[in-house]
Design a protein around this motif. Structure first.
Motif, PDB file in Angstrom:
ATOM      1  N   TRP A  18       0.855  -1.180   0.000  1.00 34.58           N
ATOM      2  CA  TRP A  18       0.000   0.000   0.000  1.00 34.58           C
ATOM      3  C   TRP A  18       0.889   1.227   0.000  1.00 34.58           C
ATOM      4  CZ3 TRP A  18       0.509  -3.643   3.763  1.00 34.58           C
ATOM      5  CH2 TRP A  18       1.162  -3.265   4.930  1.00 34.58           C
ATOM      6  N   LYS A  19       0.292   2.362  -0.246  1.00 34.99           N
ATOM      7  CA  LYS A  19       1.010   3.632  -0.189  1.00 34.99           C
ATOM      8  C   LYS A  19       0.716   4.273   1.156  1.00 34.99           C
ATOM      9  CE  LYS A  19       1.094   4.424  -5.112  1.00 34.99           C
ATOM     10  NZ  LYS A  19       0.534   5.177  -6.215  1.00 34.99           N
ATOM     11  N   PRO A  57       5.409  -0.295   4.389  1.00 36.98           N
ATOM     12  CA  PRO A  57       4.099  -0.356   3.724  1.00 36.98           C
ATOM     13  C   PRO A  57       3.925  -1.596   2.831  1.00 36.98           C
ATOM     14  CG  PRO A  57       5.477   1.236   2.623  1.00 36.98           C
ATOM     15  CD  PRO A  57       6.259   0.745   3.803  1.00 36.98           C
ATOM     16  N   PHE A  58       4.296  -2.755   3.357  1.00 34.25           N
ATOM     17  CA  PHE A  58       4.075  -4.027   2.682  1.00 34.25           C
ATOM     18  C   PHE A  58       4.183  -5.135   3.720  1.00 34.25           C
ATOM     19  CE2 PHE A  58       8.517  -2.830   2.187  1.00 34.25           C
ATOM     20  CZ  PHE A  58       9.184  -3.924   2.729  1.00 34.25           C
ATOM     21  N   VAL A  59       3.622  -6.299   3.381  1.00 31.98           N
ATOM     22  CA  VAL A  59       3.678  -7.432   4.300  1.00 31.98           C
ATOM     23  C   VAL A  59       3.476  -8.730   3.519  1.00 31.98           C
ATOM     24  CG1 VAL A  59       1.215  -7.451   4.875  1.00 31.98           C
ATOM     25  CG2 VAL A  59       2.865  -8.265   6.551  1.00 31.98           C
ATOM     26  N   LYS A  60       4.124  -9.796   3.988  1.00 30.22           N
ATOM     27  CA  LYS A  60       3.886 -11.136   3.463  1.00 30.22           C
ATOM     28  C   LYS A  60       3.152 -11.913   4.551  1.00 30.22           C
ATOM     29  CE  LYS A  60       6.733 -14.951   3.051  1.00 30.22           C
ATOM     30  NZ  LYS A  60       7.966 -15.609   2.662  1.00 30.22           N
ATOM     31  N   ILE A  61       2.033 -12.523   4.171  1.00 30.38           N
ATOM     32  CA  ILE A  61       1.259 -13.331   5.112  1.00 30.38           C
ATOM     33  C   ILE A  61       1.252 -14.762   4.580  1.00 30.38           C
ATOM     34  CG2 ILE A  61      -0.984 -13.698   6.205  1.00 30.38           C
ATOM     35  CD1 ILE A  61      -1.494 -10.683   5.824  1.00 30.38           C
ATOM     36  N   ALA A  62       1.805 -15.683   5.372  1.00 28.28           N
ATOM     37  CA  ALA A  62       1.905 -17.087   4.965  1.00 28.28           C
ATOM     38  C   ALA A  62       1.014 -17.948   5.856  1.00 28.28           C
ATOM     39  CB  ALA A  62       3.362 -17.546   5.050  1.00 28.28           C
ATOM     40  N   GLY A  63       0.917 -19.214   5.506  1.00 32.80           N
ATOM     41  CA  GLY A  63       0.137 -20.151   6.300  1.00 32.80           C
ATOM     42  C   GLY A  63      -1.356 -20.079   6.032  1.00 32.80           C
ATOM     43  N   LEU A  64      -1.737 -19.565   4.876  1.00 31.23           N
ATOM     44  CA  LEU A  64      -3.146 -19.468   4.522  1.00 31.23           C
ATOM     45  C   LEU A  64      -3.599 -20.766   3.851  1.00 31.23           C
ATOM     46  CD1 LEU A  64      -3.036 -15.840   3.090  1.00 31.23           C
ATOM     47  CD2 LEU A  64      -3.704 -16.558   5.387  1.00 31.23           C
ATOM     48  N   GLU A  65      -4.886 -20.995   3.854  1.00 30.70           N
ATOM     49  CA  GLU A  65      -5.436 -22.216   3.272  1.00 30.70           C
ATOM     50  C   GLU A  65      -5.656 -22.014   1.764  1.00 30.70           C
ATOM     51  OE1 GLU A  65      -9.069 -25.181   4.427  1.00 30.70           O
ATOM     52  OE2 GLU A  65      -8.481 -23.668   5.904  1.00 30.70           O
ATOM     53  N   VAL A  74      -5.945  -2.747   6.035  1.00 29.90           N
ATOM     54  CA  VAL A  74      -4.813  -2.244   6.806  1.00 29.90           C
ATOM     55  C   VAL A  74      -5.162  -0.893   7.430  1.00 29.90           C
ATOM     56  CG1 VAL A  74      -3.730  -1.134   4.795  1.00 29.90           C
ATOM     57  CG2 VAL A  74      -2.311  -1.793   6.730  1.00 29.90           C
ATOM     58  N   VAL A  75      -4.593  -0.629   8.610  1.00 24.21           N
ATOM     59  CA  VAL A  75      -4.685   0.681   9.252  1.00 24.21           C
ATOM     60  C   VAL A  75      -3.273   1.123   9.621  1.00 24.21           C
ATOM     61  CG1 VAL A  75      -7.018   0.334  10.181  1.00 24.21           C
ATOM     62  CG2 VAL A  75      -5.037  -0.250  11.585  1.00 24.21           C
ATOM     63  N   ALA A  76      -3.085   2.422   9.733  1.00 22.72           N
ATOM     64  CA  ALA A  76      -1.814   2.984  10.188  1.00 22.72           C
ATOM     65  C   ALA A  76      -1.989   3.453  11.630  1.00 22.72           C
ATOM     66  CB  ALA A  76      -1.413   4.153   9.291  1.00 22.72           C
ATOM     67  N   ARG A  77      -0.942   3.306  12.426  1.00 24.13           N
ATOM     68  CA  ARG A  77      -0.990   3.755  13.821  1.00 24.13           C
ATOM     69  C   ARG A  77       0.207   4.646  14.116  1.00 24.13           C
ATOM     70  NH1 ARG A  77      -4.617   1.511  17.508  1.00 24.13           N
ATOM     71  NH2 ARG A  77      -5.467  -0.487  16.850  1.00 24.13           N
ATOM     72  N   ASN A  78      -0.049   5.635  14.974  1.00 21.39           N
ATOM     73  CA  ASN A  78       1.027   6.443  15.533  1.00 21.39           C
ATOM     74  C   ASN A  78       0.597   6.905  16.922  1.00 21.39           C
ATOM     75  OD1 ASN A  78      -0.684   8.671  15.194  1.00 21.39           O
ATOM     76  ND2 ASN A  78       0.358   9.384  13.356  1.00 21.39           N
ATOM     77  N   ASP A  79       1.346   7.818  17.517  1.00 19.09           N
ATOM     78  CA  ASP A  79       1.024   8.236  18.886  1.00 19.09           C
ATOM     79  C   ASP A  79      -0.276   9.041  18.980  1.00 19.09           C
ATOM     80  OD1 ASP A  79       2.048  10.422  17.558  1.00 19.09           O
ATOM     81  OD2 ASP A  79       3.332  11.083  19.205  1.00 19.09           O
ATOM     82  N   LYS A  80      -0.826   9.467  17.859  1.00 18.35           N
ATOM     83  CA  LYS A  80      -2.087  10.218  17.875  1.00 18.35           C
ATOM     84  C   LYS A  80      -3.311   9.327  17.664  1.00 18.35           C
ATOM     85  CE  LYS A  80       0.045  14.463  16.553  1.00 18.35           C
ATOM     86  NZ  LYS A  80       0.259  15.495  15.590  1.00 18.35           N
ATOM     87  N   GLY A  81      -3.093   8.057  17.295  1.00 21.38           N
ATOM     88  CA  GLY A  81      -4.228   7.166  17.122  1.00 21.38           C
ATOM     89  C   GLY A  81      -4.099   6.295  15.892  1.00 21.38           C
ATOM     90  N   THR A  82      -5.260   5.867  15.408  1.00 18.47           N
ATOM     91  CA  THR A  82      -5.354   4.919  14.301  1.00 18.47           C
ATOM     92  C   THR A  82      -6.063   5.560  13.118  1.00 18.47           C
ATOM     93  OG1 THR A  82      -5.514   3.136  15.899  1.00 18.47           O
ATOM     94  CG2 THR A  82      -6.194   2.623  13.672  1.00 18.47           C
ATOM     95  N   SER A  83      -5.568   5.279  11.922  1.00 11.70           N
ATOM     96  CA  SER A  83      -6.211   5.797  10.709  1.00 11.70           C
ATOM     97  C   SER A  83      -7.511   5.049  10.451  1.00 11.70           C
ATOM     98  CB  SER A  83      -5.289   5.615   9.507  1.00 11.70           C
ATOM     99  OG  SER A  83      -5.201   4.247   9.157  1.00 11.70           O
TER     100      SER A  83
END
Length: 189
Positions: A18-19, A57-65, A74-83
């Motif tokens: 994602w961007k 801003p990327f991820v590999k998810i394994a172990g799926l059926e 996806v959401v972004a988090r920082n000290d001000k909260g969640t997108s």
């Protein structure tokens, strides 16, 4: 977070990217996912039972059926909260399905079509854009209209507009028309 998409899919894993919005201001990203069924209700769409965190801003998810449908967001988090959550990506976790059956997402239809003004030979309409559409999608609206007493569906006429308003010209006086509007993504940015 924007432009969330699958970069690759194989028989038991997916690679998602994602961007980022404000690159320096994001502490980490949280990707939520779950296997889906056809029995889900609309209010369950953002429910998830699994989560993976990433600082990039990327991820590999394994172990799926293999051969099963999964929903990801996806959401972004920082000290001000969640997108707000990203758009949802639904995937059949199968390399065969991914390599042969890719489809672009669709917007919801435009809504609240209203007749703004009229004369004996033209009608002017306005409408609201789709409620569900990526903000960066460039939309084209198609205005479909036909005289109610038309002899066949092939008499349907289609006009296009990039705006949420259109004037249909050269109509026959004293004729009733059926009108509807659809939206089409012409470009994803």
């Amino acid at each position: 977070v924007r432009d969330f998409k699958a970069i690759s899919v194989s028989d038991d894993k997916v690679f998602l990217a994602w961007k980022a919005g404000d690159v320096g201001k994001t502490a980490h990203y949280e990707v939520f996912y779950r296997q889906t069924t056809n029995l889900e209700e609309d209010d369950e769409v953002f429910n998830s039972d699994k989560q993976v965190n990433s600082k990039m801003p990327f991820v590999k998810i394994a172990g799926l059926e293999t051969g099963k449908m999964y929903r990801f967001f996806v959401v972004a988090r920082n000290d001000k909260g969640t997108s707000l959550p990203s758009s949802i990506v639904t995937l059949n976790v199968s390399s065969a399905a991914y390599n042969t059956n890719q489809k672009n997402g669709a917007t919801s239809p435009p809504h609240q079509l209203e007749l703004d003004s009229r004369s004996s030979t033209w009608l002017e309409f306005t409408w609201n854009p789709p409620a569900i559409s990526h903000p960066e999608d460039v939309l084209l609206y198609r205005i479909h209209f036909v005289a109610v007493n038309a002899s066949s569906a092939s008499d349907m006429i289609t006009a296009e507009s990039e705006l949420t308003t259109a004037r249909i010209l050269n109509l026959k006086p004293a004729t009733q028309y059926a009108v509807y509007v659809t939206s089409v993504i012409v470009r994803n940015e």
